[in-house]
Design a protein around this motif. Sequence first.
Motif, PDB file in Angstrom:
ATOM      1  N   ASN A 172       0.811  -1.224   0.000  1.00  0.00           N
ATOM      2  CA  ASN A 172       0.000   0.000   0.000  1.00  0.00           C
ATOM      3  C   ASN A 172       0.840   1.266   0.000  1.00  0.00           C
ATOM      4  OD1 ASN A 172      -1.791  -1.969   2.187  1.00  0.00           O
ATOM      5  ND2 ASN A 172      -2.768  -1.257   0.294  1.00  0.00           N
ATOM      6  N   THR A 173       1.943   1.238   0.749  1.00  0.00           N
ATOM      7  CA  THR A 173       2.773   2.433   0.903  1.00  0.00           C
ATOM      8  C   THR A 173       4.251   2.040   0.899  1.00  0.00           C
ATOM      9  OG1 THR A 173       1.075   3.591   2.202  1.00  0.00           O
ATOM     10  CG2 THR A 173       3.331   4.395   2.405  1.00  0.00           C
ATOM     11  N   ILE A 188       8.840   6.229  -7.255  1.00  0.00           N
ATOM     12  CA  ILE A 188       7.709   6.929  -7.880  1.00  0.00           C
ATOM     13  C   ILE A 188       7.482   6.404  -9.299  1.00  0.00           C
ATOM     14  CG2 ILE A 188       6.962   9.155  -8.821  1.00  0.00           C
ATOM     15  CD1 ILE A 188       8.393  10.466  -6.388  1.00  0.00           C
ATOM     16  N   LYS A 192       4.051   4.373 -10.289  1.00  0.00           N
ATOM     17  CA  LYS A 192       3.155   4.941 -11.301  1.00  0.00           C
ATOM     18  C   LYS A 192       2.870   3.946 -12.416  1.00  0.00           C
ATOM     19  CE  LYS A 192       3.640   9.983 -11.201  1.00  0.00           C
ATOM     20  NZ  LYS A 192       4.088  11.166 -11.986  1.00  0.00           N
ATOM     21  N   ASN A 197      -2.057   3.505  -7.353  1.00  0.00           N
ATOM     22  CA  ASN A 197      -2.707   3.648  -6.052  1.00  0.00           C
ATOM     23  C   ASN A 197      -1.733   3.498  -4.888  1.00  0.00           C
ATOM     24  OD1 ASN A 197      -5.353   4.035  -7.076  1.00  0.00           O
ATOM     25  ND2 ASN A 197      -5.549   1.823  -7.417  1.00  0.00           N
ATOM     26  N   LYS A 199       1.036   4.529  -2.513  1.00  0.00           N
ATOM     27  CA  LYS A 199       1.562   5.820  -2.090  1.00  0.00           C
ATOM     28  C   LYS A 199       3.073   5.725  -1.856  1.00  0.00           C
ATOM     29  CE  LYS A 199      -2.634   7.716  -0.017  1.00  0.00           C
ATOM     30  NZ  LYS A 199      -3.248   8.309   1.186  1.00  0.00           N
ATOM     31  N   ILE A 201       6.024   7.823   0.000  1.00  0.00           N
ATOM     32  CA  ILE A 201       6.281   8.871   0.986  1.00  0.00           C
ATOM     33  C   ILE A 201       7.793   9.035   1.148  1.00  0.00           C
ATOM     34  CG2 ILE A 201       6.035   9.555   3.412  1.00  0.00           C
ATOM     35  CD1 ILE A 201       3.421   7.992   3.483  1.00  0.00           C
ATOM     36  N   TRP A 215       9.528  21.362  -2.293  1.00  0.00           N
ATOM     37  CA  TRP A 215       8.247  20.727  -2.623  1.00  0.00           C
ATOM     38  C   TRP A 215       7.080  21.568  -2.099  1.00  0.00           C
ATOM     39  CZ3 TRP A 215       5.239  17.612   1.098  1.00  0.00           C
ATOM     40  CH2 TRP A 215       4.140  16.969   0.509  1.00  0.00           C
ATOM     41  N   GLY A 249       5.062  13.417  -8.506  1.00  0.00           N
ATOM     42  CA  GLY A 249       4.617  12.096  -8.091  1.00  0.00           C
ATOM     43  C   GLY A 249       4.623  11.744  -6.620  1.00  0.00           C
ATOM     44  N   ILE A 250       5.240  12.557  -5.777  1.00  0.00           N
ATOM     45  CA  ILE A 250       5.316  12.180  -4.363  1.00  0.00           C
ATOM     46  C   ILE A 250       3.953  12.399  -3.690  1.00  0.00           C
ATOM     47  CG2 ILE A 250       5.953  14.408  -3.361  1.00  0.00           C
ATOM     48  CD1 ILE A 250       7.763  11.167  -2.518  1.00  0.00           C
ATOM     49  N   ASP A 251       3.604  11.521  -2.765  1.00  0.00           N
ATOM     50  CA  ASP A 251       2.350  11.680  -2.027  1.00  0.00           C
ATOM     51  C   ASP A 251       2.530  12.506  -0.763  1.00  0.00           C
ATOM     52  OD1 ASP A 251       0.219   9.948  -3.420  1.00  0.00           O
ATOM     53  OD2 ASP A 251       1.963   8.646  -3.371  1.00  0.00           O
ATOM     54  N   ASP A 252       3.718  12.415  -0.158  1.00  0.00           N
ATOM     55  CA  ASP A 252       3.974  13.195   1.053  1.00  0.00           C
ATOM     56  C   ASP A 252       5.473  13.158   1.319  1.00  0.00           C
ATOM     57  OD1 ASP A 252       3.541  14.749   3.274  1.00  0.00           O
ATOM     58  OD2 ASP A 252       2.713  13.137   4.519  1.00  0.00           O
TER      59      ASP A 252
END
Length: 320
Positions: A172-173, A188, A192, A197, A199, A201, A215, A249-252
């Motif tokens: 998931n992450t 990333i 992709k 989906n 993530k 980080i 960022w 592309g980064i989620d956090d």
Amino acid sequence: MKTVTFHGIVAARHIINKYLQPTPLRYYHELSDELGFEAYIKHENHLPTRSFKVRGGINFMFNLPAEQKKQGVVTATRGNHGQSIAYAAAQFGVKATIVVPHGNNPEKNSAMQAFGAELIEYGNDFDEARELCDTLQAERGLYYIHPCMEPALVHGVGTYSLEIFEKLPNVNTIIVPIGGGSGVCGAITVAKAINPNVKVIGVQAENAPAVYRSWKAGKHVETDTCDTIADGLATRVPFPIPFSIISDGIDDIVLVSEEEIQQGILSALRYTHNLAEGAGVAALAAAIKLSDTLAGQNVAMIMSGGNLDLDTLKEVLTYS
């Protein structure tokens, strides 16, 4: 500008498999119980240089034109990138010159020399050490290998993310430390292409937050210092290729304090029995911080390196 592609990472996989074994992605029951999510560690610290960077070095040297192999290469480093280039250069019979800042980790310096590289000390930090490379490139006809602006390096290190998806397709992450950004850019790009989906980080040190600030600001922001025990996170300047990929592309991105990095080293030793360096535990330190957000997920954390020097280890053990 040169580009990073999923195809390039897949191609690098075929090359790297000839020289390196895949690293383990290990599930830790006790750590999972402690954090409240399914905790997996990707052990890049088990590679020959004890860092993920060697994947990029091998891919780069393999693809370096024969004439340039004869001339040699030069690069700047705080340690893991330099060890990667020194190790890979030795595999392909290439002369490597490595520039490090004054006061650099002496154990990493020794390791680079042991792989056969010429070591030069210059400047007060990594970014000042980089400045000498232009001069050496012109004087000696060397190819300057920028630690983060060579797609071949990113393609190489991106292969560890392919291995994650192969072993844990329902991840998931993925949590990745960010110094220059090659590792997170690989993650990333792979995520992709395989499953958007998932993530990704990133993690930076509070004392070296150039990428995080850039960022947030949406533009390049440099910092005056990068004083952290995590050598692999100690950069003051974001670089164009990684920053463009991170921005898109980064989620956090999470910041971790020096105390959290030290605690991460202890937690890694306690739960995984691996002695990791500061950057190597940054993902774990961030995961501890985000444990409520990550509850119930399959989380892969990158243990990016295991080159912890004795002085830092003593400091961490004293802190505990």
